[in-house]
Design a protein around this motif. Structure first.
Motif, PDB file in Angstrom:
ATOM      1  N   SER A   1      48.663  64.000 -20.691  1.00 54.90           N
ATOM      2  CA  SER A   1      49.537  63.013 -21.312  1.00 54.90           C
ATOM      3  C   SER A   1      49.981  61.960 -20.305  1.00 54.90           C
ATOM      4  N   HIS A   2      50.237  60.771 -20.802  1.00 57.41           N
ATOM      5  CA  HIS A   2      50.648  59.676 -19.933  1.00 57.41           C
ATOM      6  C   HIS A   2      51.935  60.026 -19.187  1.00 57.41           C
ATOM      7  N   ALA A   3      52.891  60.609 -19.886  1.00 58.72           N
ATOM      8  CA  ALA A   3      54.185  60.922 -19.266  1.00 58.72           C
ATOM      9  C   ALA A   3      54.032  61.958 -18.156  1.00 58.72           C
ATOM     10  N   SER A   4      53.228  62.989 -18.413  1.00 61.46           N
ATOM     11  CA  SER A   4      53.020  64.040 -17.421  1.00 61.46           C
ATOM     12  C   SER A   4      52.264  63.509 -16.211  1.00 61.46           C
ATOM     13  N   LYS A   5      51.243  62.706 -16.458  1.00 63.43           N
ATOM     14  CA  LYS A   5      50.476  62.123 -15.359  1.00 63.43           C
ATOM     15  C   LYS A   5      51.351  61.207 -14.504  1.00 63.43           C
ATOM     16  N   LYS A   6      52.185  60.406 -15.168  1.00 61.78           N
ATOM     17  CA  LYS A   6      53.082  59.505 -14.448  1.00 61.78           C
ATOM     18  C   LYS A   6      54.031  60.292 -13.554  1.00 61.78           C
ATOM     19  N   LYS A   7      54.563  61.397 -14.073  1.00 66.55           N
ATOM     20  CA  LYS A   7      55.485  62.227 -13.288  1.00 66.55           C
ATOM     21  C   LYS A   7      54.771  62.817 -12.071  1.00 66.55           C
ATOM     22  N   TYR A   8      53.539  63.242 -12.271  1.00 60.12           N
ATOM     23  CA  TYR A   8      52.754  63.782 -11.158  1.00 60.12           C
ATOM     24  C   TYR A   8      52.511  62.725 -10.085  1.00 60.12           C
ATOM     25  N   LEU A   9      52.114  61.533 -10.489  1.00 57.34           N
ATOM     26  CA  LEU A   9      51.861  60.460  -9.524  1.00 57.34           C
ATOM     27  C   LEU A   9      53.137  60.078  -8.782  1.00 57.34           C
ATOM     28  N   GLU A  10      54.265  60.159  -9.445  1.00 57.00           N
ATOM     29  CA  GLU A  10      55.554  59.902  -8.782  1.00 57.00           C
ATOM     30  C   GLU A  10      55.832  60.976  -7.742  1.00 57.00           C
ATOM     31  N   TRP A  11      55.494  62.224  -8.061  1.00 49.58           N
ATOM     32  CA  TRP A  11      55.683  63.316  -7.088  1.00 49.58           C
ATOM     33  C   TRP A  11      54.798  63.085  -5.861  1.00 49.58           C
ATOM     34  N   VAL A  12      53.555  62.699  -6.084  1.00 51.47           N
ATOM     35  CA  VAL A  12      52.663  62.407  -4.951  1.00 51.47           C
ATOM     36  C   VAL A  12      53.270  61.312  -4.081  1.00 51.47           C
ATOM     37  N   GLN A  13      53.788  60.267  -4.711  1.00 49.88           N
ATOM     38  CA  GLN A  13      54.332  59.118  -3.986  1.00 49.88           C
ATOM     39  C   GLN A  13      55.612  59.458  -3.232  1.00 49.88           C
ATOM     40  N   THR A  14      56.531  60.150  -3.897  1.00 49.47           N
ATOM     41  CA  THR A  14      57.882  60.316  -3.332  1.00 49.47           C
ATOM     42  C   THR A  14      58.064  61.587  -2.517  1.00 49.47           C
ATOM     43  N   VAL A  15      57.210  62.581  -2.729  1.00 50.61           N
ATOM     44  CA  VAL A  15      57.357  63.843  -1.994  1.00 50.61           C
ATOM     45  C   VAL A  15      56.150  64.069  -1.078  1.00 50.61           C
ATOM     46  N   TYR A  16      54.970  64.190  -1.667  1.00 53.59           N
ATOM     47  CA  TYR A  16      53.815  64.564  -0.862  1.00 53.59           C
ATOM     48  C   TYR A  16      53.426  63.483   0.152  1.00 53.59           C
ATOM     49  N   LEU A  17      53.306  62.252  -0.293  1.00 53.28           N
ATOM     50  CA  LEU A  17      52.937  61.166   0.626  1.00 53.28           C
ATOM     51  C   LEU A  17      54.019  60.946   1.684  1.00 53.28           C
ATOM     52  N   LYS A  18      55.259  61.093   1.283  1.00 50.02           N
ATOM     53  CA  LYS A  18      56.367  60.963   2.243  1.00 50.02           C
ATOM     54  C   LYS A  18      56.216  61.986   3.370  1.00 50.02           C
ATOM     55  N   ALA A  19      55.904  63.230   3.001  1.00 49.16           N
ATOM     56  CA  ALA A  19      55.709  64.260   4.020  1.00 49.16           C
ATOM     57  C   ALA A  19      54.511  63.934   4.902  1.00 49.16           C
ATOM     58  N   SER A  20      53.429  63.465   4.296  1.00 48.67           N
ATOM     59  CA  SER A  20      52.218  63.152   5.056  1.00 48.67           C
ATOM     60  C   SER A  20      52.468  62.056   6.082  1.00 48.67           C
ATOM     61  N   ASN A  21      53.111  60.984   5.650  1.00 44.58           N
ATOM     62  CA  ASN A  21      53.356  59.869   6.562  1.00 44.58           C
ATOM     63  C   ASN A  21      54.382  60.212   7.626  1.00 44.58           C
ATOM     64  N   GLU A  22      55.221  61.169   7.326  1.00 43.42           N
ATOM     65  CA  GLU A  22      56.248  61.595   8.276  1.00 43.42           C
ATOM     66  C   GLU A  22      55.638  62.273   9.492  1.00 43.42           C
ATOM     67  N   ILE A  23      54.484  62.940   9.318  1.00 44.75           N
ATOM     68  CA  ILE A  23      53.912  63.701  10.436  1.00 44.75           C
ATOM     69  C   ILE A  23      52.617  63.100  10.978  1.00 44.75           C
ATOM     70  N   ARG A  24      52.123  62.008  10.411  1.00 48.04           N
ATOM     71  CA  ARG A  24      50.804  61.523  10.804  1.00 48.04           C
ATOM     72  C   ARG A  24      50.781  60.834  12.163  1.00 48.04           C
ATOM     73  N   LEU A  25      51.928  60.646  12.791  1.00 48.61           N
ATOM     74  CA  LEU A  25      51.960  60.041  14.124  1.00 48.61           C
ATOM     75  C   LEU A  25      52.123  61.075  15.235  1.00 48.61           C
ATOM     76  N   ARG A  26      52.164  62.350  14.866  1.00 50.82           N
ATOM     77  CA  ARG A  26      52.280  63.395  15.880  1.00 50.82           C
ATOM     78  C   ARG A  26      50.997  63.450  16.720  1.00 50.82           C
ATOM     79  N   LYS A  27      51.049  64.168  17.828  1.00 50.10           N
ATOM     80  CA  LYS A  27      49.897  64.180  18.740  1.00 50.10           C
ATOM     81  C   LYS A  27      48.887  65.267  18.416  1.00 50.10           C
ATOM     82  N   ASN A  28      49.305  66.362  17.808  1.00 54.14           N
ATOM     83  CA  ASN A  28      48.379  67.477  17.627  1.00 54.14           C
ATOM     84  C   ASN A  28      47.917  67.566  16.182  1.00 54.14           C
TER      85      ASN A  28
END
Length: 335
Positions: free
Chosen positions: A136-163
């Motif tokens: 459903s459009h609503a469910s997909k939209k909620k998922y994409l928001e989670w990727v943007q606001t939670v998962y991607l946030k975590a990814s970008n937070e650690i992508r400058l580390r050295k190891n």
């Protein structure tokens, strides 16, 4: 992670019952069918303390995401390879929706890292199902928001580390950028990989940030190369830029690091960084990585290492090369 031409190639191999693809497909379906009986484990706050601080809670909270992520990914892939059986797509969406509806943050010492290296499978599953009409459009939209606001946030937070934290952050970030159609962020992650690849990989192929990890130096070498190679695969599929063979500095290259890992995993007694280091196996790590790299580089040594263990599924606590026997990778068009 799984371009259309790869999926179509694998479907054809399965239809013709070609090995090892057919047995690998049957193995995938066993995993996907099992997911129907699994509950979801979403947490509003994905709090993961450091493993060496509170190993019990670390493993408990980590396992919930890892179980759901693997099930979502396995079902999404089964949907495609089974030629569109909607029951698998619907099961995958059940896991994706559970996290999208409830999870709003991560916390504690390892929260961001575990979210990223376990959540890669949540992003890969979502991309596989993005055009599924039953989502459903609503469910997909909620998922994409989670990727943007939670998962991607975590990814970008650690992508400058050295190891290896950075390596996982870049994989999570480029997967998310591809899903969200953000070409600027795809380019930035490619830039980041190129910016320090030859700090990570020494001229002889060892990885200084990882070989320094005592008894687990071989494991951490694998744990860095798995996301680096997966990031380079996504980069190749997204832009055509080939960091596997076209980006070197002297003797330093991704292949040099893979050869180093291959050799010392077979000869841990020669490992100069620690006495009696832990080593992997062809049925687990680094078998999954060497399986997928064997077809990419055409290296028969890697293939011979894993041949007796096929088909491989790597379903532990992180997801880069999870179905390496089934979802073979290669440059150019699949034949």
């Amino acid at each position: 992670m799984h371009p259309k031409h790869q999926i179509e190639f694998v479907k054809l191999q399965v239809l013709n019952q070609s090995q090892p693809y057919y047995n690998a497909y049957r193995q995938l379906i066993v995993s996907a069918d099992a997911a129907f009986n699994h509950t979801t484990h979403a947490l509003a706050d994905f709090a993961v303390p450091g493993y060496y601080i509170d190993p019990v809670l670390h493993q408990k909270n980590s396992r919930g995401l890892q179980s759901d992520a693997f099930d979502a990914y396995a079902c999404a892939l089964a949907y495609h390879i089974s030629d569109g059986q909607s029951k698998y797509a619907n099961q995958s969406i059940r896991f994706l929706t559970a996290w999208a509806d409830l999870n709003t943050k991560y916390s504690d010492f390892d929260g961001s890292l575990v979210m990223v290296y376990s959540g890669t499978a949540m992003v890969m599953a979502g991309e596989l199902l993005l055009n599924y009409n039953g989502w459903s459009h609503a469910s997909k939209k909620k998922y994409l928001e989670w990727v943007q606001t939670v998962y991607l946030k975590a990814s970008n937070e650690i992508r400058l580390r050295k190891n290896n934290w950075a390596d996982w952050g870049r994989l999570g970030s480029i997967l998310s950028a591809h899903l969200l159609e953000n070409s600027t962020e795809i380019a930035e992650n490619i830039r980041l990989v190129k910016s320090d690849l030859f700090h990570k990989i020494a001229p002889d192929g060892h990885m200084p940030e990882e070989t320094a990890r005592g008894t687990n130096g071989i494991w951490y070498t694998y744990f860095s190369l798995a996301p680096i190679t997966a990031t380079c695969w996504v980069a190749y599929q997204s832009t055509g830029e080939n960091l596997f063979t076209n980006y070197k500095q002297g003797n330093s290259s991704i292949k040099q690091a893979l050869d180093y890992l291959y050799y010392y995993n077979l000869h841990p007694n020669e490992w100069s960084w620690f006495v009696n280091p832990n080593k992997g196996s062809p049925t687990s790590w680094p078998g999954n990585l060497l399986e997928v790299m064997s077809s990419l580089y055409g290296d028969n040594r890697y293939s011979d290492y894993v041949k007796s263990s096929r088909p491989l599924i790597y379903r532990t606590h992180h997801f880069a090369w999870t179905f390496p026997t089934l979802m073979t990778v290669q440059f150019g068009s699949y034949q």
